[in-house]
Motif scaffolding. Structure first.
Motif, PDB file in Angstrom:
ATOM      1  N   ASP A 257     -38.529  16.218  -0.507  1.00 52.90           N
ATOM      2  CA  ASP A 257     -38.094  15.422  -1.655  1.00 52.90           C
ATOM      3  C   ASP A 257     -39.059  15.662  -2.809  1.00 52.90           C
ATOM      4  O   ASP A 257     -40.156  16.199  -2.621  1.00 52.90           O
ATOM      5  N   SER A 258     -38.664  15.249  -3.988  1.00 57.71           N
ATOM      6  CA  SER A 258     -39.429  15.600  -5.189  1.00 57.71           C
ATOM      7  C   SER A 258     -40.807  14.947  -5.225  1.00 57.71           C
ATOM      8  O   SER A 258     -41.683  15.390  -5.980  1.00 57.71           O
ATOM      9  N   HIS A 259     -41.021  13.896  -4.449  1.00 61.53           N
ATOM     10  CA  HIS A 259     -42.326  13.238  -4.408  1.00 61.53           C
ATOM     11  C   HIS A 259     -43.082  13.532  -3.121  1.00 61.53           C
ATOM     12  O   HIS A 259     -44.102  12.894  -2.847  1.00 61.53           O
ATOM     13  N   ALA A 260     -42.585  14.464  -2.323  1.00 66.78           N
ATOM     14  CA  ALA A 260     -43.253  14.882  -1.076  1.00 66.78           C
ATOM     15  C   ALA A 260     -43.487  13.721  -0.126  1.00 66.78           C
ATOM     16  O   ALA A 260     -44.445  13.736   0.659  1.00 66.78           O
ATOM     17  N   SER A 261     -42.630  12.712  -0.165  1.00 62.49           N
ATOM     18  CA  SER A 261     -42.874  11.515   0.647  1.00 62.49           C
ATOM     19  C   SER A 261     -42.752  11.783   2.140  1.00 62.49           C
ATOM     20  O   SER A 261     -43.282  11.017   2.952  1.00 62.49           O
ATOM     21  N   VAL A 262     -42.064  12.871   2.532  1.00 67.19           N
ATOM     22  CA  VAL A 262     -41.928  13.161   3.963  1.00 67.19           C
ATOM     23  C   VAL A 262     -43.246  13.595   4.589  1.00 67.19           C
ATOM     24  O   VAL A 262     -43.377  13.612   5.820  1.00 67.19           O
ATOM     25  N   MET A 263     -44.235  13.951   3.757  1.00 60.01           N
ATOM     26  CA  MET A 263     -45.540  14.346   4.303  1.00 60.01           C
ATOM     27  C   MET A 263     -46.707  13.781   3.513  1.00 60.01           C
ATOM     28  O   MET A 263     -47.866  14.094   3.823  1.00 60.01           O
ATOM     29  N   ALA A 264     -46.438  12.940   2.542  1.00 57.96           N
ATOM     30  CA  ALA A 264     -47.510  12.422   1.691  1.00 57.96           C
ATOM     31  C   ALA A 264     -48.563  11.687   2.514  1.00 57.96           C
ATOM     32  O   ALA A 264     -48.243  10.884   3.395  1.00 57.96           O
ATOM     33  N   GLY A 265     -49.809  11.977   2.232  1.00 61.53           N
ATOM     34  CA  GLY A 265     -50.921  11.306   2.884  1.00 61.53           C
ATOM     35  C   GLY A 265     -51.385  11.934   4.181  1.00 61.53           C
ATOM     36  O   GLY A 265     -52.476  11.613   4.673  1.00 61.53           O
ATOM     37  N   MET A 266     -50.577  12.830   4.747  1.00 63.78           N
ATOM     38  CA  MET A 266     -50.947  13.399   6.049  1.00 63.78           C
ATOM     39  C   MET A 266     -52.138  14.349   5.948  1.00 63.78           C
ATOM     40  O   MET A 266     -52.865  14.538   6.919  1.00 63.78           O
ATOM     41  N   GLY A 267     -52.331  14.932   4.777  1.00 61.34           N
ATOM     42  CA  GLY A 267     -53.524  15.754   4.589  1.00 61.34           C
ATOM     43  C   GLY A 267     -54.780  14.910   4.599  1.00 61.34           C
ATOM     44  O   GLY A 267     -55.793  15.277   5.214  1.00 61.34           O
ATOM     45  N   PHE A 268     -54.738  13.758   3.948  1.00 58.54           N
ATOM     46  CA  PHE A 268     -55.895  12.869   3.939  1.00 58.54           C
ATOM     47  C   PHE A 268     -56.096  12.206   5.297  1.00 58.54           C
ATOM     48  O   PHE A 268     -57.228  11.956   5.717  1.00 58.54           O
ATOM     49  N   ASP A 269     -55.000  11.916   6.007  1.00 59.03           N
ATOM     50  CA  ASP A 269     -55.129  11.382   7.367  1.00 59.03           C
ATOM     51  C   ASP A 269     -55.896  12.352   8.260  1.00 59.03           C
ATOM     52  O   ASP A 269     -56.604  11.937   9.183  1.00 59.03           O
TER      53      ASP A 269
END
Length: 350
Positions: A257-269
């Protein structure tokens, strides 16, 4: 050069440390629940029982954070603080989507996503080596570039006709399959952890990475090139983080999706996963499962105990904080030692 992992006894201390930290974290989380009038025993039980009743969801959730944890760890082993896993993951997922739409199979999209993530990580390493740009600063900016690139391509070039805020779906033939509800994407992530374990502990490159992280001057006298190690470590970090994005898109969400919500935050996790796992591939596999268990089980706590989502996140945050503090302290001490003894891995850049 072969480098052993040492005797099993050397892990008794870290295991005891993790067990004590987990007990302290759970006790503190229970105190938070009790402080708002909830039943702490029921809340903790609901978290774990809910998650264990759906292991497939736990493995799905663990897959990307296992890989971003590996990405952080391989850089940390060279005393580099890469917080660019988020952007590297975004680009890996975006490229995997684009290539899958063209090829309709999973192999080339996977390789392309890993390659782009590695290149994006290497860019931060090269900036540090040749221009002295701190990797924290460069990766923060590169994260934002990746985020806006993803939104641009999803919105302009690959929007779904029915839902323009998200992309076209990954073709069915390009998706990672499930075997009896076991996500094969998780098996790929575990295989990546085993490859990283071999690379770090049984190859000369891995020796150089760990030696530079422990003492760059001594490593240089031993024949290692800190500048080369910096660039390679960041490329490896970016590569496994790019794979995280690939596996989200081809193995879990099947779109962006345009806001990357399907993976948002997983890099920081992944930072927390790596710290809890003591920056060791085997520890990261286990800690990613624990993180995923708490994330999935948090829904159970919310529904069965009736506590708000924010409180659930506070409880899990307290547990993670307790687990991560010992390794975070060691990393800080190592970074300060590295700064005094490195003499600069960015020398000779022009």
């Amino acid at each position: 050069m072969r480098l052993g992992l040492g005797s099993p006894g050397r892990y008794a201390g870290p295991l005891a440390e993790v067990s004590l930290s987990l007990a302290i974290g759970l006790a503190a989380g229970a105190a938070v629940l009790a402080g708002v009038g909830a039943d702490p025993a029921r809340g903790i039980y609901a978290m774990f029982s809910w998650a264990l009743s759906d292991p497939s969801a736990v493995l799905d959730r663990a897959t990307p954070i296992l890989l971003t944890g590996l990405g952080f760890a391989v850089a940390a082993r060279a005393s580099l603080f890469n917080i660019g896993m988020e952007g590297q993951m975004y680009l890996g997922g975006l490229v995997a989507l684009v290539v899958s739409l063209a090829t309709r199979e999973p192999v080339l999209p996977t390789l392309a996503g890993v390659a782009v993530g590695a290149g994006y990580g290497a860019l931060a390493g090269i900036l540090k080596v040749y221009r002295g740009v701190n990797e924290v600063v460069s990766t923060i900016m590169l994260n934002w570039i990746a985020y806006f690139l993803l939104g641009y391509f999803v919105t302009i070039y690959y929007p779904s006709p029915q839902r323009p805020w998200r992309s076209l779906d990954v073709p069915v033939t390009a998706r990672f399959p499930r075997v009896s509800e076991l996500p094969t994407a998780f098996l790929v992530a575990v295989a990546a952890a085993l490859v990283m374990l071999y690379l770090l502990w049984w190859t000369s490159l891995g020796y150089d990475i760990r030696a530079v992280g422990l003492q760059p001057k001594a490593a240089r006298y031993g024949g290692a090139d800190p500048r080369r190690v910096t660039a390679i470590s960041m490329a490896l970090s970016g590569g496994v983080s790019g794979l995280a994005g690939v596996l989200v898109v081809l193995g879990r969400s099947f779109y962006l999706d345009s806001h990357a919500s399907v993976m948002a935050g997983m890099g920081f996790d992944g930072i927390g996963v790596a710290l809890v796992g003591r920056n060791h591939p085997v520890g990261i596999v286990l800690s990613s499962a624990l993180f995923a268990l708490m994330a999935v089980g948090g829904h159970g706590m919310q529904l069965e105990v009736g506590v708000p989502r924010e409180l659930v996140e506070a409880v899990t945050g307290v547990v993670i904080f307790a687990l991560a503090v010992p390794e975070a302290y060691r990393m800080l001490a190592s970074a300060l030692r590295f700064g005094r003894g490195a003499g600069g891995t960015s020398e000779g850049g022009g």
